[in-house]
Design a protein around this motif. Structure first.
Motif, PDB file in Angstrom:
ATOM      1  N   THR A 207       0.829  -1.205   0.000  1.00  0.00           N
ATOM      2  CA  THR A 207       0.000   0.000   0.000  1.00  0.00           C
ATOM      3  C   THR A 207       0.866   1.259   0.000  1.00  0.00           C
ATOM      4  OG1 THR A 207      -1.708  -1.198   1.193  1.00  0.00           O
ATOM      5  CG2 THR A 207      -1.838   1.201   1.233  1.00  0.00           C
ATOM      6  N   ASP A 208       0.531   2.178  -0.873  1.00  0.00           N
ATOM      7  CA  ASP A 208       1.257   3.446  -0.979  1.00  0.00           C
ATOM      8  C   ASP A 208       0.534   4.541  -0.179  1.00  0.00           C
ATOM      9  OD1 ASP A 208      -1.007   3.771  -2.460  1.00  0.00           O
ATOM     10  OD2 ASP A 208      -0.006   4.266  -4.345  1.00  0.00           O
ATOM     11  N   GLY A 209       1.101   5.728  -0.201  1.00  0.00           N
ATOM     12  CA  GLY A 209       0.541   6.830   0.567  1.00  0.00           C
ATOM     13  C   GLY A 209      -0.850   7.233   0.114  1.00  0.00           C
ATOM     14  N   GLU A 210      -1.165   6.953  -1.143  1.00  0.00           N
ATOM     15  CA  GLU A 210      -2.502   7.264  -1.658  1.00  0.00           C
ATOM     16  C   GLU A 210      -3.505   6.176  -1.313  1.00  0.00           C
ATOM     17  OE1 GLU A 210       0.243   7.449  -3.418  1.00  0.00           O
ATOM     18  OE2 GLU A 210       0.402   9.499  -4.171  1.00  0.00           O
ATOM     19  N   GLY A 211      -3.032   5.062  -0.773  1.00  0.00           N
ATOM     20  CA  GLY A 211      -3.942   3.950  -0.493  1.00  0.00           C
ATOM     21  C   GLY A 211      -4.548   3.369  -1.753  1.00  0.00           C
ATOM     22  N   SER A 212      -3.741   3.282  -2.808  1.00  0.00           N
ATOM     23  CA  SER A 212      -4.303   2.915  -4.109  1.00  0.00           C
ATOM     24  C   SER A 212      -4.267   1.410  -4.405  1.00  0.00           C
ATOM     25  CB  SER A 212      -3.579   3.673  -5.223  1.00  0.00           C
ATOM     26  OG  SER A 212      -2.201   3.417  -5.178  1.00  0.00           O
ATOM     27  N   THR A 213      -3.797   0.609  -3.451  1.00  0.00           N
ATOM     28  CA  THR A 213      -3.825  -0.844  -3.644  1.00  0.00           C
ATOM     29  C   THR A 213      -5.179  -1.398  -3.188  1.00  0.00           C
ATOM     30  OG1 THR A 213      -3.007  -1.225  -1.420  1.00  0.00           O
ATOM     31  CG2 THR A 213      -1.358  -1.050  -3.181  1.00  0.00           C
ATOM     32  N   PRO A 214      -5.449  -2.676  -3.474  1.00  0.00           N
ATOM     33  CA  PRO A 214      -6.563  -3.327  -2.794  1.00  0.00           C
ATOM     34  C   PRO A 214      -6.310  -3.305  -1.283  1.00  0.00           C
ATOM     35  CG  PRO A 214      -5.690  -4.710  -4.553  1.00  0.00           C
ATOM     36  CD  PRO A 214      -4.732  -3.575  -4.386  1.00  0.00           C
ATOM     37  N   ALA A 215      -7.382  -3.348  -0.503  1.00  0.00           N
ATOM     38  CA  ALA A 215      -7.293  -3.455   0.952  1.00  0.00           C
ATOM     39  C   ALA A 215      -6.275  -2.501   1.572  1.00  0.00           C
ATOM     40  CB  ALA A 215      -6.939  -4.898   1.353  1.00  0.00           C
ATOM     41  N   PRO A 216      -6.425  -1.203   1.337  1.00  0.00           N
ATOM     42  CA  PRO A 216      -5.446  -0.240   1.879  1.00  0.00           C
ATOM     43  C   PRO A 216      -5.713   0.084   3.339  1.00  0.00           C
ATOM     44  CG  PRO A 216      -7.118   0.927   0.665  1.00  0.00           C
ATOM     45  CD  PRO A 216      -7.479  -0.532   0.563  1.00  0.00           C
ATOM     46  N   ASP A 217      -5.743  -0.957   4.175  1.00  0.00           N
ATOM     47  CA  ASP A 217      -6.088  -0.764   5.580  1.00  0.00           C
ATOM     48  C   ASP A 217      -5.030   0.017   6.337  1.00  0.00           C
ATOM     49  OD1 ASP A 217      -8.264  -2.388   5.024  1.00  0.00           O
ATOM     50  OD2 ASP A 217      -7.162  -4.197   5.531  1.00  0.00           O
ATOM     51  N   SER A 218      -3.786  -0.174   5.936  1.00  0.00           N
ATOM     52  CA  SER A 218      -2.681   0.443   6.667  1.00  0.00           C
ATOM     53  C   SER A 218      -1.782   1.170   5.680  1.00  0.00           C
ATOM     54  CB  SER A 218      -1.871  -0.625   7.398  1.00  0.00           C
ATOM     55  OG  SER A 218      -2.691  -1.326   8.307  1.00  0.00           O
ATOM     56  N   LEU A 219      -1.657   2.476   5.852  1.00  0.00           N
ATOM     57  CA  LEU A 219      -0.784   3.266   4.988  1.00  0.00           C
ATOM     58  C   LEU A 219       0.660   3.122   5.472  1.00  0.00           C
ATOM     59  CD1 LEU A 219      -3.018   6.442   4.610  1.00  0.00           C
ATOM     60  CD2 LEU A 219      -2.812   4.486   3.054  1.00  0.00           C
ATOM     61  N   PRO A 220       1.628   3.515   4.637  1.00  0.00           N
ATOM     62  CA  PRO A 220       3.041   3.383   5.031  1.00  0.00           C
ATOM     63  C   PRO A 220       3.344   4.195   6.292  1.00  0.00           C
ATOM     64  CG  PRO A 220       2.832   3.886   2.688  1.00  0.00           C
ATOM     65  CD  PRO A 220       1.474   4.055   3.277  1.00  0.00           C
ATOM     66  N   ARG A 221       4.087   3.584   7.188  1.00  0.00           N
ATOM     67  CA  ARG A 221       4.423   4.244   8.448  1.00  0.00           C
ATOM     68  C   ARG A 221       5.901   4.008   8.784  1.00  0.00           C
ATOM     69  NH1 ARG A 221      -0.225   5.952   8.103  1.00  0.00           N
ATOM     70  NH2 ARG A 221      -1.974   5.492   9.493  1.00  0.00           N
ATOM     71  N   LEU A 222       6.486   5.016   9.411  1.00  0.00           N
ATOM     72  CA  LEU A 222       7.800   4.871  10.021  1.00  0.00           C
ATOM     73  C   LEU A 222       7.631   5.286  11.481  1.00  0.00           C
ATOM     74  CD1 LEU A 222      10.850   4.285   9.609  1.00  0.00           C
ATOM     75  CD2 LEU A 222      11.138   6.731   9.157  1.00  0.00           C
ATOM     76  N   VAL A 223       7.800   4.319  12.384  1.00  0.00           N
ATOM     77  CA  VAL A 223       7.617   4.584  13.814  1.00  0.00           C
ATOM     78  C   VAL A 223       8.998   4.790  14.441  1.00  0.00           C
ATOM     79  CG1 VAL A 223       6.670   3.723  15.981  1.00  0.00           C
ATOM     80  CG2 VAL A 223       5.550   3.150  13.812  1.00  0.00           C
ATOM     81  N   ILE A 224       9.166   5.929  15.068  1.00  0.00           N
ATOM     82  CA  ILE A 224      10.478   6.269  15.644  1.00  0.00           C
ATOM     83  C   ILE A 224      10.332   6.508  17.142  1.00  0.00           C
ATOM     84  CG2 ILE A 224      12.390   7.912  15.620  1.00  0.00           C
ATOM     85  CD1 ILE A 224      11.726   8.498  12.702  1.00  0.00           C
ATOM     86  N   VAL A 225      11.120   5.780  17.914  1.00  0.00           N
ATOM     87  CA  VAL A 225      11.217   6.014  19.360  1.00  0.00           C
ATOM     88  C   VAL A 225      12.529   6.755  19.596  1.00  0.00           C
ATOM     89  CG1 VAL A 225      11.381   4.941  21.634  1.00  0.00           C
ATOM     90  CG2 VAL A 225       9.895   3.924  19.875  1.00  0.00           C
ATOM     91  N   TYR A 226      12.442   7.873  20.283  1.00  0.00           N
ATOM     92  CA  TYR A 226      13.654   8.678  20.486  1.00  0.00           C
ATOM     93  C   TYR A 226      13.673   9.237  21.908  1.00  0.00           C
ATOM     94  CZ  TYR A 226      10.507  12.653  19.742  1.00  0.00           C
ATOM     95  OH  TYR A 226       9.473  13.557  19.842  1.00  0.00           O
ATOM     96  N   ARG A 227      14.838   9.738  22.280  1.00  0.00           N
ATOM     97  CA  ARG A 227      14.986  10.413  23.572  1.00  0.00           C
ATOM     98  C   ARG A 227      15.760  11.710  23.345  1.00  0.00           C
ATOM     99  NH1 ARG A 227      17.953   6.423  27.281  1.00  0.00           N
ATOM    100  NH2 ARG A 227      17.160   7.686  29.003  1.00  0.00           N
ATOM    101  N   ARG A 228      15.540  12.631  24.216  1.00  0.00           N
ATOM    102  CA  ARG A 228      16.225  13.927  24.104  1.00  0.00           C
ATOM    103  C   ARG A 228      17.038  14.195  25.366  1.00  0.00           C
ATOM    104  NH1 ARG A 228      11.508  17.983  22.086  1.00  0.00           N
ATOM    105  NH2 ARG A 228      10.149  16.599  23.264  1.00  0.00           N
ATOM    106  N   PRO A 229      18.143  14.905  25.223  1.00  0.00           N
ATOM    107  CA  PRO A 229      18.931  15.264  26.416  1.00  0.00           C
ATOM    108  C   PRO A 229      18.072  16.061  27.388  1.00  0.00           C
ATOM    109  CG  PRO A 229      20.171  15.711  24.411  1.00  0.00           C
ATOM    110  CD  PRO A 229      18.770  15.366  23.979  1.00  0.00           C
ATOM    111  N   GLN A 230      18.265  15.784  28.656  1.00  0.00           N
ATOM    112  CA  GLN A 230      17.479  16.479  29.682  1.00  0.00           C
ATOM    113  C   GLN A 230      18.096  17.829  30.014  1.00  0.00           C
ATOM    114  OE1 GLN A 230      17.508  13.232  32.618  1.00  0.00           O
ATOM    115  NE2 GLN A 230      15.269  13.270  32.480  1.00  0.00           N
TER     116      GLN A 230
END
Ligand SMILES: [Ca+2]
Ligand SMILES: [Ca+2]
Length: 215
Positions: A192-215
């Motif tokens: 599935t692409d960002g337009e959701g143009s495939t069959p069954a576009p239930d989930s769009l492309p995602r990049l999940v990032i876990v990060y931390r910042r200096p305190q």
């Protein structure tokens, strides 16, 4: 169901890092950012008798379409905008999540697994990107089966490398191990692409990032 199965793994990894991070570093708590794919930059590229690059929906696929046109091969591309990440964010974990929306029955047995190349194809997608030299070729294996649903790959070092190099995007090319087999039958999968143009576009492309910042 598959996307739920992936989430605990990320949470588990994040928890482990939190424990590790509590031992005297100066980083703050974990924060999570979910980036959607940039639809204007994701798409597919054909090479062969009908060479073209397409970013506005259509029929994204990887593999071959030689049931229609002899020796026509196709690959997909995904791009994520990193500029929303704080400048001082230290990336702990990143996970690429792409939805396999369709696959021909023998695509994997004939063409192998789906690999991810870490790329820098810039601010446009063109036909040269099909064979463009990757930052890291075969960075990882996204999928080994025709089973539909969200497929996840840990891309932590790819995102860290993008950040260290000052790139504003994190970009990926996906392909089968064998680009095509010209056997007169189309062998392909569709993510599935960002337009959701495939069959069954239930989930769009995602990049999940876990990060931390200096305190
Ligand atoms: Ca697109
Ligand atoms: Ca074929």
């Amino acid at each position: 169901m598959r996307s739920f199965a992936r989430t605990p793994r990320l949470a588990l990894l994040a928890g482990a890092l939190l424990l590790a991070g509590s031992c005297g570093d100066n980083l703050g708590p974990e924060e999570t950012m979910v980036l959607n794919g940039t639809s204007a930059l994701d798409g597919f590229v054909y090479i062969g008798a009908d060479t073209l690059a397409h970013t506005n929906g259509g029929g994204p696929a990887i593999g071959d379409l030689d049931g229609t046109i002899a020796d026509l091969h196709v690959r997909q591309f995904f791009s994520f905008d990193l500029t929303a990440l704080p400048d001082n964010a230290e990336v702990q974990i990143a996970e690429l999540r792409l939805n396999q929306a369709a696959a021909t029955a023998t695509s994997y047995t004939e063409l192998g697994n789906v690999l991810v190349d870490h790329m820098d194809y810039g601010a446009s997608l063109d036909t040269l990107d099909y064979n463009r030299t990757a930052l890291t070729a075969a960075y990882g294996t996204l999928s080994t089966t025709v089973t539909l649903g969200v497929k996840a790959l840990t891309v932590t070092t790819a995102v860290q490398a993008d950040r260290n190099a000052g790139r504003t995007r994190s970009q990926y090319r996906i392909r089968f191990e064998t680009s095509g087999n010209n056997d007169g039958t189309s062998d392909y999968a569709q993510f599935t692409d960002g337009e959701g143009s495939t069959p069954a576009p239930d989930s769009l492309p995602r990049l999940v990032i876990v990060y931390r910042r200096p305190q």
